[in-house]
Design a protein around this motif. Structure first.
Motif, PDB file in Angstrom:
ATOM      1  N   ARG A 339       0.926  -1.336  -0.022  1.00  0.00           N
ATOM      2  CA  ARG A 339       0.053   0.066  -0.007  1.00  0.00           C
ATOM      3  C   ARG A 339       0.880   1.387  -0.142  1.00  0.00           C
ATOM      4  O   ARG A 339       1.262   1.673   0.996  1.00  0.00           O
ATOM      5  CB  ARG A 339      -0.809  -0.090   1.143  1.00  0.00           C
ATOM      6  CG  ARG A 339      -1.913   1.202   1.043  1.00  0.00           C
ATOM      7  CD  ARG A 339      -2.636   1.208   2.556  1.00  0.00           C
ATOM      8  NE  ARG A 339      -3.657   2.083   2.567  1.00  0.00           N
ATOM      9  CZ  ARG A 339      -4.339   2.832   3.607  1.00  0.00           C
ATOM     10  NH1 ARG A 339      -3.844   2.203   4.862  1.00  0.00           N
ATOM     11  NH2 ARG A 339      -5.227   3.575   3.462  1.00  0.00           N
ATOM     12  N   TYR A 363      -1.897  -4.897  -3.762  1.00  0.00           N
ATOM     13  CA  TYR A 363      -2.649  -3.806  -3.579  1.00  0.00           C
ATOM     14  C   TYR A 363      -2.816  -2.899  -4.931  1.00  0.00           C
ATOM     15  O   TYR A 363      -3.534  -1.988  -5.158  1.00  0.00           O
ATOM     16  CB  TYR A 363      -1.958  -2.887  -2.642  1.00  0.00           C
ATOM     17  CG  TYR A 363      -2.676  -1.849  -1.903  1.00  0.00           C
ATOM     18  CD1 TYR A 363      -3.495  -2.321  -0.896  1.00  0.00           C
ATOM     19  CD2 TYR A 363      -2.867  -0.304  -2.405  1.00  0.00           C
ATOM     20  CE1 TYR A 363      -4.349  -1.477  -0.441  1.00  0.00           C
ATOM     21  CE2 TYR A 363      -3.559   0.310  -1.580  1.00  0.00           C
ATOM     22  CZ  TYR A 363      -4.370  -0.069  -0.559  1.00  0.00           C
ATOM     23  OH  TYR A 363      -5.185   0.672   0.043  1.00  0.00           O
ATOM     24  N   ASP A 378      -7.809   7.429  -0.002  1.00  0.00           N
ATOM     25  CA  ASP A 378      -6.986   6.485   0.349  1.00  0.00           C
ATOM     26  C   ASP A 378      -5.264   6.971   0.357  1.00  0.00           C
ATOM     27  O   ASP A 378      -4.425   6.834   1.252  1.00  0.00           O
ATOM     28  CB  ASP A 378      -6.661   5.217  -0.653  1.00  0.00           C
ATOM     29  CG  ASP A 378      -6.088   3.906  -0.010  1.00  0.00           C
ATOM     30  OD1 ASP A 378      -6.313   3.894   1.115  1.00  0.00           O
ATOM     31  OD2 ASP A 378      -5.305   3.114  -0.939  1.00  0.00           O
TER      32      ASP A 378
END
Length: 470
Positions: A339, A363, A378
């Motif tokens: 991530r 991811y 995000d």
């Protein structure tokens, strides 16, 4: 083999420390320009006289093949499905400075044919320094130096023992070996960051898909990585000068039996003596182009075996810089592997408050599936976890989802579980007397790189010239 971690870090340190001033950068470009592309002699200017060639794809491989053939006197038509050239080189300027949606770096500047091409095109490199970096844990805490050193030592131990532990079993993944040698590494945020930075990001695939036998295959050029200040698209534009390129022409059929090749798009038909197909591996895997006769069984098997991965890149503009301005790279050791573990700062490169965040492994597909609102949220959440709640919301954001782009279906090739380095050699070999493939996926030594694509195009062109019209 790729250099081990210790040697690669030494190569970077020894070279990067000398190349940051503009005069030295120009000197480095001059040095890079000395060897000819791929270390081979250019063909005679009349070697292709009377030869007609269709090249499918105007990425670096297709443009390299076309430029080499035209320089030798051949008549070349380049068919490109997109409305632009460059393929997976895609420079975006919507944030006010060049940001790279696709390929970003000249990997290993010294002796690299892409560096030589940059010199010819008038490009100016900025040498990124891996030592100008910092890693932050969740909450903004920075690991101790000994923790980072211990991490690299453990990853190097895994690198050295992986092939021995795999014991010739082509079905084993890199994840299998890590679970055997040090499963705790997969439970630690700093461990997962290191695994992402070293393998998932570089190879563009999750650990579970990467071959334990061949993850370290290939070669690297020495020296630092470089970013072109004018934008990477300078290079395809340079190669394309003077070429006959037809945009918006998606090839559907290639017939390569008999004395000629026939290439068909939805609107046109082209006949030639040879055809070079330089489309991404993902397009070949999807069967988007029908070949008549079909590609040889060994080519089909290699296309199926070689991995084609995904690296999701997101470039974000802010109203101010809130991260250390001297850093080239930022690392995020969060709770989920891949991530946005790696980030490139454009402050030292373009003096702009822009970060390019990279998501890898599993991811990457999650990022490509997000709409812009979810992606903004995000990215903001990650950066606030690193630097606190005062981090502003992004002013603008840009990305390209390569995994869902039907003209790519991924980013670059990697050594997948079950694949062999020799699979690249198969794809480099002619598919028939009049059909060749080109692209980074055909390069055994430099798969997954722009220089691998560039060299493959020239190799294909030289093979066409050698065969002539017969």
């Amino acid at each position: 083999m790729r250099p081990d971690l210790r040697r690669r870090r030494l190569l970077l340190l020894l070279t990067a420390s000398t190349l940051y001033s503009a005069p030295l950068a120009r000197r480095a470009l001059a040095e890079a320009a000395r060897p000819s592309l791929g270390g081979t002699q250019a063909p005679a200017s009349d070697a292709g006289k009377g030869l007609k060639v269709v090249v499918v794809g105007a990425g670096m491989a297709g443009l390299s093949a076309s430029a080499t053939l035209v320089a030798a006197g051949a008549e070349v038509v380049v068919l490109e499905a997109r409305d632009r050239i460059g393929g997976r080189i895609f420079t975006d300027r919507s944030l006010g400075v060049p940001v790279e949606q696709g390929a970003n770096f000249i990997h290993g500047f010294n002796g690299n044919p892409v560096a030589a091409l940059a010199s010819k095109a008038g490009g100016m490199p900025f040498f990124v320094d891996e030592e100008q970096s910092a890693v932050l844990l969740s909450g903004g805490e920075e690991p101790e130096d000994f923790e980072i050193d211990d991490l690299w030592e453990e990853i190097e131990r895994i690198e050295e023992k992986a092939a021995e532990e795999a014991d010739g079993d082509a079905a084993l993944s890199l994840l299998d070996i890590i679970e055997l040698l040090d499963p705790a590494l997969l439970q630690e945020p700093i461990g997962n960051w290191g695994l992402t930075d070293m393998w998932e990001n570089e190879l563009g695939a999750p650990l579970s898909a990467i071959s334990a036998l061949h993850f370290n295959a290939g070669e690297v050029y020495p020296g630092p990585d470089a970013v072109l200040l004018q934008g990477y698209d300078l290079l395809p534009r340079h190669l394309a000068d003077g070429l006959d390129i037809r945009l918006g022409e998606a090839v559907r059929h290639v017939r390569h039996a008999g004395d000629t090749v026939t290439v068909e798009t939805a609107t046109a038909r082209f006949e030639a003596d040879h055809c070079v197909v330089a489309v991404p591996l993902g397009v070949l895997k999807a069967g988007a182009i029908a070949f008549d006769p079909p590609l040889p069984p060994e080519h089909q098997a290699a296309i199926a075996a070689i991995g084609f991965g995904n690296l999701a890149k997101v470039s974000v503009l802010f109203d101010r810089v809130f991260w250390p301005t001297d850093l080239h790279y930022l690392g995020y050791a969060g709770k989920e592997r891949g991530r946005f573990a790696d980030m490139l700062s454009l402050v030292p490169i373009h003096d702009a408050p822009v970060l390019t965040l990279m998501a890898s492994g599993g991811y990457a597909d999650k990022v490509d599936a997000m709409d812009e609102a979810a992606l903004r949220a995000d990215v903001t959440a990650v950066l606030r976890d690193m630097f606190g709640q005062a981090v502003p919301a992004p002013e603008a954001i840009t990305r390209h989802a390569w995994s869902t782009d039907p003209l790519a279906l991924g980013t670059y090739s990697y050594p997948a579980v079950g694949a062999r380095p020799g699979d690249h050699d198969v794809l480099e070999a002619p598919a028939s007397g009049r059909l060749l493939l080109a692209g980074e996926h055909t390069s055994r030594d430099h798969f997954g790189t722009v220089h691998g694509a560039l060299e493959s195009g020239q190799r294909a062109a030289l093979a066409v010239l050698k065969r002539g019209r017969g």
